[in-house]
Design an enzyme around this catalytic site. Structure first.
Site, short mmCIF file in Angstrom:
data_model
loop_
_atom_site.label_atom_id
_atom_site.label_comp_id
_atom_site.label_asym_id
_atom_site.label_seq_id
_atom_site.Cartn_x
_atom_site.Cartn_y
_atom_site.Cartn_z
N SER A 104 32.27 46.78 36.22
CA SER A 104 33.36 47.75 36.06
C SER A 104 32.76 49.10 35.72
O SER A 104 31.70 49.17 35.08
CB SER A 104 34.27 47.30 34.91
N TYR A 137 36.32 44.23 26.32
CA TYR A 137 36.26 44.15 27.79
C TYR A 137 35.12 45.02 28.31
O TYR A 137 34.29 44.56 29.11
CB TYR A 137 37.60 44.63 28.40
N1 LIG Z 1 41.63 46.29 38.38
C1 LIG Z 1 40.74 47.07 37.81
O1 LIG Z 1 41.04 48.23 37.44
C2 LIG Z 1 39.33 46.60 37.59
C3 LIG Z 1 38.36 47.54 37.23
C4 LIG Z 1 37.07 47.11 37.02
C5 LIG Z 1 36.73 45.77 37.18
N2 LIG Z 1 37.69 44.88 37.54
C6 LIG Z 1 37.29 43.48 37.64
O2 LIG Z 1 37.71 42.93 38.85
C7 LIG Z 1 37.86 41.51 38.71
C8 LIG Z 1 39.19 41.10 39.32
O3 LIG Z 1 40.25 41.66 38.55
P1 LIG Z 1 41.60 42.18 39.22
O4 LIG Z 1 41.71 43.62 38.90
O5 LIG Z 1 41.69 41.74 40.59
O6 LIG Z 1 42.69 41.47 38.27
P2 LIG Z 1 43.61 40.19 38.53
O7 LIG Z 1 44.50 40.39 39.70
O8 LIG Z 1 44.23 39.91 37.21
O9 LIG Z 1 42.57 39.07 38.92
C9 LIG Z 1 41.83 38.38 37.96
C10 LIG Z 1 41.41 37.08 38.58
O10 LIG Z 1 40.58 36.38 37.66
C11 LIG Z 1 41.03 35.05 37.57
N3 LIG Z 1 40.75 34.51 36.24
C12 LIG Z 1 41.01 35.06 35.03
N4 LIG Z 1 40.62 34.24 34.06
C13 LIG Z 1 40.10 33.13 34.66
C14 LIG Z 1 39.55 31.92 34.19
N5 LIG Z 1 39.43 31.66 32.88
N6 LIG Z 1 39.12 31.03 35.09
C15 LIG Z 1 39.22 31.27 36.40
N7 LIG Z 1 39.74 32.38 36.93
C16 LIG Z 1 40.19 33.31 36.05
C17 LIG Z 1 42.53 35.11 37.83
O11 LIG Z 1 42.98 33.88 38.33
P3 LIG Z 1 43.88 32.85 37.52
O12 LIG Z 1 44.81 33.63 36.65
O13 LIG Z 1 44.57 32.08 38.61
O14 LIG Z 1 42.92 32.02 36.76
C18 LIG Z 1 42.58 36.17 38.92
O15 LIG Z 1 42.36 35.60 40.18
C19 LIG Z 1 37.76 41.23 37.20
O16 LIG Z 1 36.47 40.75 36.91
C20 LIG Z 1 37.95 42.59 36.60
O17 LIG Z 1 37.34 42.71 35.32
C21 LIG Z 1 38.97 45.26 37.75
#
Ligand SMILES: NC(=O)c1ccc[n+]([C@@H]2O[C@H](COP(=O)([O-])OP(=O)(O)OC[C@H]3O[C@@H](n4cnc5c(N)ncnc54)[C@H](OP(=O)(O)O)[C@@H]3O)[C@@H](O)[C@H]2O)c1
Length: 249
Positions: A138, A151
């Site tokens: 991130s 985080y």
């Molecule tokens: N959106 C942003 O602004 C942003 C910025 C920087 C980095 N990121 C990173 O991008 C990645 C994806 O996030 P996103 O933004 O796409 O958010 P999201 O839509 O909430 O996706 C998060 C994913 O992680 C899975 N997850 C969470 N806890 C889990 C667990 N204990 N076991 C297995 N799966 C788990 C969720 O699936 P389930 O709920 O089905 O388990 C979901 O598929 C994350 O690592 C996040 O930190 C996002």
């Protein structure tokens, strides 16, 4: 990494960035397996996509990781790419005593999750041609978002771990770090509607464009995250973190 012909396992494939990338890799002609905790959301990810399958998996559960890794290697011996995209976030106030359970879960999911997942599959992956391990850190791993301190720290640690892994693996396999900016997903309340969030489709398209244009890339750095990724180098990190702290009160 190769554009097509990979067998790719993606944690966090049930929504957001993981699902968007899973669909794009599938469109390009890769075998894609997604994982997450929510069965219904996983079914939606694979719906209408021939050959795409899923595992229910909680990456905070070491036994579940071991079991899924064993099943994966048995069912998909061609597996050559692991993408660690699962993650959780949340606001916390570290200036006063608080319930630490949410922050502890972030460390378990965002840092120990990838470490355990990589540990479970690295020996298999080293033996595969064109193998790659992908981590998703991130911009907040480079300039912390003060309202989400644990985080941000988990992502800084994941970046550090990724650097070590890459240095130690050398040519045995490629290690790629995707560094998202703020993207419109359900990761945190308000992200989807924020004018500062990059639209999910734009972000996923930009990531794929870089992966295809630079097949040996070590880091995927889209334009919107450059001010964060290079803040230390540019001497702007301290001002940026202060600005974000005052913006969030
Ligand atoms: N959106 C942003 O602004 C942003 C910025 C920087 C980095 N990121 C990173 O991008 C990645 C994806 O996030 P996103 O933004 O796409 O958010 P999201 O839509 O909430 O996706 C998060 C994913 O992680 C899975 N997850 C969470 N806890 C889990 C667990 N204990 N076991 C297995 N799966 C788990 C969720 O699936 P389930 O709920 O089905 O388990 C979901 O598929 C994350 O690592 C996040 O930190 C996002």
């Amino acid at each position: 990494m190769k554009r097509a012909g990979n067998t790719i396992f993606i944690t966090g494939g049930s929504s957001g960035i993981g699902r968007a990338l899973a669909h794009r890799w599938h469109d390009l002609g890769n075998t894609v397996i997604v994982a997450g905790r929510r069965r219904g959301a996983l079914e939606e990810t694979v719906a209408g996509r021939p050959g795409m399958t899923f595992y229910e998996l909680d990456v905070a559960d070491p036994d579940a990781i071991a079991a899924v890794a064993q099943g994966l290697v048995a069912e998909h011996p061609d597996l050559n790419v692991l993408v660690n995209c699962a993650g959780i976030s949340g606001a916390e106030d570290p200036t006063t005593a608080r319930d630490l359970s949410r922050g502890e879960k972030m460390v378990e999911t965002n840092l120990l999750g990838p470490i355990r997942m990589i540990d479970a599959l690295v020996d298999h992956l080293k033996g595969r041609p064109a193998a790659a391990i992908v981590t998703v850190s991130s911009g907040t791993g480079f300039v912390p978002y003060p309202a989400a301190p644990t985080y941000s720290a988990s992502k800084a640690a994941l970046h550090s771990y990724t650097l070590s892994l890459r240095a130690l693996l050398g040519n045995a396999l490629q290690v790629i770090e995707i560094i998202p900016p703020q993207v419109a997903t359900d990761l945190m309340e308000g992200l989807k509607d924020s004018p500062y969030s990059v639209p999910l489709d734009k972000f996923a398209n930009d990531v794929m464009a870089q992966l295809i244009s630079y097949p040996s890339a070590e880091e995927i750095i889209v334009d919107e995250v450059k001010p964060f990724r290079f803040a230390e180098r540019d001497g702007t990190a301290s001002d940026l973190v202060k600005a974000m702290a005052s913006a969030t009160g």
